[in-house]
Scaffold this motif. Structure first.
Motif, PDB file in Angstrom:
ATOM      1  N   UNK A   1      29.685 -59.641   3.421  1.00  0.00           N
ATOM      2  CA  UNK A   1      30.209 -60.337   2.107  1.00  0.00           C
ATOM      3  C   UNK A   1      31.355 -61.273   2.276  1.00  0.00           C
ATOM      4  N   UNK A   2      30.882 -62.823   2.275  1.00  0.00           N
ATOM      5  CA  UNK A   2      31.729 -63.514   2.504  1.00  0.00           C
ATOM      6  C   UNK A   2      32.085 -63.684   3.922  1.00  0.00           C
ATOM      7  N   UNK A   3      33.196 -64.588   4.168  1.00  0.00           N
ATOM      8  CA  UNK A   3      33.644 -64.840   5.585  1.00  0.00           C
ATOM      9  C   UNK A   3      34.579 -63.782   5.973  1.00  0.00           C
ATOM     10  N   UNK A   4      34.331 -63.480   7.174  1.00  0.00           N
ATOM     11  CA  UNK A   4      35.260 -62.376   7.708  1.00  0.00           C
ATOM     12  C   UNK A   4      36.268 -63.123   8.401  1.00  0.00           C
ATOM     13  N   UNK A   5      37.416 -62.470   8.427  1.00  0.00           N
ATOM     14  CA  UNK A   5      38.682 -63.153   8.996  1.00  0.00           C
ATOM     15  C   UNK A   5      38.366 -63.319  10.461  1.00  0.00           C
ATOM     16  N   UNK A   6      38.886 -64.210  11.070  1.00  0.00           N
ATOM     17  CA  UNK A   6      38.830 -64.350  12.674  1.00  0.00           C
ATOM     18  C   UNK A   6      39.713 -63.109  13.295  1.00  0.00           C
ATOM     19  N   UNK A   7      38.611 -62.216  13.925  1.00  0.00           N
ATOM     20  CA  UNK A   7      39.188 -60.859  14.547  1.00  0.00           C
ATOM     21  C   UNK A   7      40.606 -60.972  15.406  1.00  0.00           C
ATOM     22  N   UNK A   8      40.752 -62.169  16.218  1.00  0.00           N
ATOM     23  CA  UNK A   8      41.976 -62.225  17.269  1.00  0.00           C
ATOM     24  C   UNK A   8      42.957 -62.713  16.215  1.00  0.00           C
ATOM     25  N   UNK A   9      42.659 -63.557  15.086  1.00  0.00           N
ATOM     26  CA  UNK A   9      44.186 -63.979  14.273  1.00  0.00           C
ATOM     27  C   UNK A   9      44.549 -62.793  13.554  1.00  0.00           C
ATOM     28  N   UNK A  10      43.134 -61.764  13.082  1.00  0.00           N
ATOM     29  CA  UNK A  10      43.987 -60.734  12.215  1.00  0.00           C
ATOM     30  C   UNK A  10      44.633 -59.779  13.174  1.00  0.00           C
ATOM     31  N   UNK A  11      44.319 -59.748  14.530  1.00  0.00           N
ATOM     32  CA  UNK A  11      45.041 -58.810  15.242  1.00  0.00           C
ATOM     33  C   UNK A  11      46.431 -59.167  15.541  1.00  0.00           C
ATOM     34  N   UNK A  12      46.410 -60.564  15.802  1.00  0.00           N
ATOM     35  CA  UNK A  12      47.847 -61.200  16.216  1.00  0.00           C
ATOM     36  C   UNK A  12      48.685 -61.024  14.889  1.00  0.00           C
ATOM     37  N   UNK A  13      48.079 -61.343  13.637  1.00  0.00           N
ATOM     38  CA  UNK A  13      48.908 -61.101  12.563  1.00  0.00           C
ATOM     39  C   UNK A  13      49.374 -59.635  12.272  1.00  0.00           C
ATOM     40  N   UNK A  14      48.650 -58.633  12.434  1.00  0.00           N
ATOM     41  CA  UNK A  14      48.944 -57.395  12.387  1.00  0.00           C
ATOM     42  C   UNK A  14      49.978 -56.939  13.628  1.00  0.00           C
ATOM     43  N   UNK A  15      50.103 -57.450  14.481  1.00  0.00           N
ATOM     44  CA  UNK A  15      51.034 -57.284  15.623  1.00  0.00           C
ATOM     45  C   UNK A  15      52.379 -57.720  15.380  1.00  0.00           C
TER      46      UNK A  15
END
Ligand SMILES: [Fe+2]
Length: 206
Positions: free
Chosen positions: A20-34
């Protein structure tokens, strides 16, 4: 032949965020969480005081979607997934909406567990998976009727899927799981060396 039917079912929604829609870039999401975890001193202190393994932003940050475009994008997709699940659940929303009321990061280190819990004050809860190192924990769901079972025997370990008292699901990075908020769940011990990173959320009816 006797007729045996099933009812009062428990539904679990499992999809790729990208459905559903565009998924966030996995690497960017991980880097943001960290980087959020690293900067969030209030959250780190809360985790330490509460003996919480690893990190959660649950008690310290309530505006991730406002602060970070990658979370904003994620929420946009999650809204659509939740709407699809609400349709499957045949909810009569009566002109009101299911609205996200919280979204938080979980970083579970090696040896960490999240003990059994449910999510009060919500209708639908769920998690999306950001980093799932090989050998890390599944999520474990528990039959909501277990408190009523009293003197009943346990189910056979090879019981068919819908008869089991516990269900283990092993999501992949980029997946989203949704369930009704009363459904008790836990994350067993992370046996992988690396962190298990996920983002959880609640939706309420208003
Ligand atoms: Fe949870």
């Amino acid at each position: 032949m006797p007729k045996i039917s099933s009812f009062f079912v428990t539904r679990l929604y499992h999809a790729a965020v990208s459905e559903h829609g565009k998924a966030p870039d996995a690497a960017e999401l991980e880097a943001t969480c960290l980087s959020v975890a690293e900067d969030d001193e209030a959250g780190q202190n809360w985790c330490e005081e509460s003996d919480f393994p690893g990190y959660t932003s649950y008690s310290s940050l309530d505006d991730l979607a406002w602060r970070f475009p990658t979370f904003k994008e994620l929420v946009k997709s999650l809204d659509k997934h939740v709407a699809a699940f609400a349709k499957d659940l045949e909810f009569n929303l009566d002109g009101k909406k299911l609205k996200m009321d919280s979204l938080w990061i979980n970083i579970l280190p090696e040896g960490g567990i999240h003990t059994s819990h449910l999510h009060p004050h919500s209708v639908i809860s769920g998690t999306t998976y950001v980093a799932m190192p090989s050998g890390t924990s599944a999520i474990k769901f528990e039959d909501p009727r277990s408190a009523m079972m009293m003197a009943a025997p346990v189910r056979k370990t090879d019981a068919r899927y819908e008869m089991r008292s516990f269900i283990y699901v092993e999501p992949q990075v980029g997946d989203v799981l949704l369930w009704e908020s009363w459904l008790r769940h836990e994350v067993p011990m992370n046996m992988a060396e690396d962190d298990r990173i996920s983002v959880s959320f609640n939706y309420r009816w208003e």
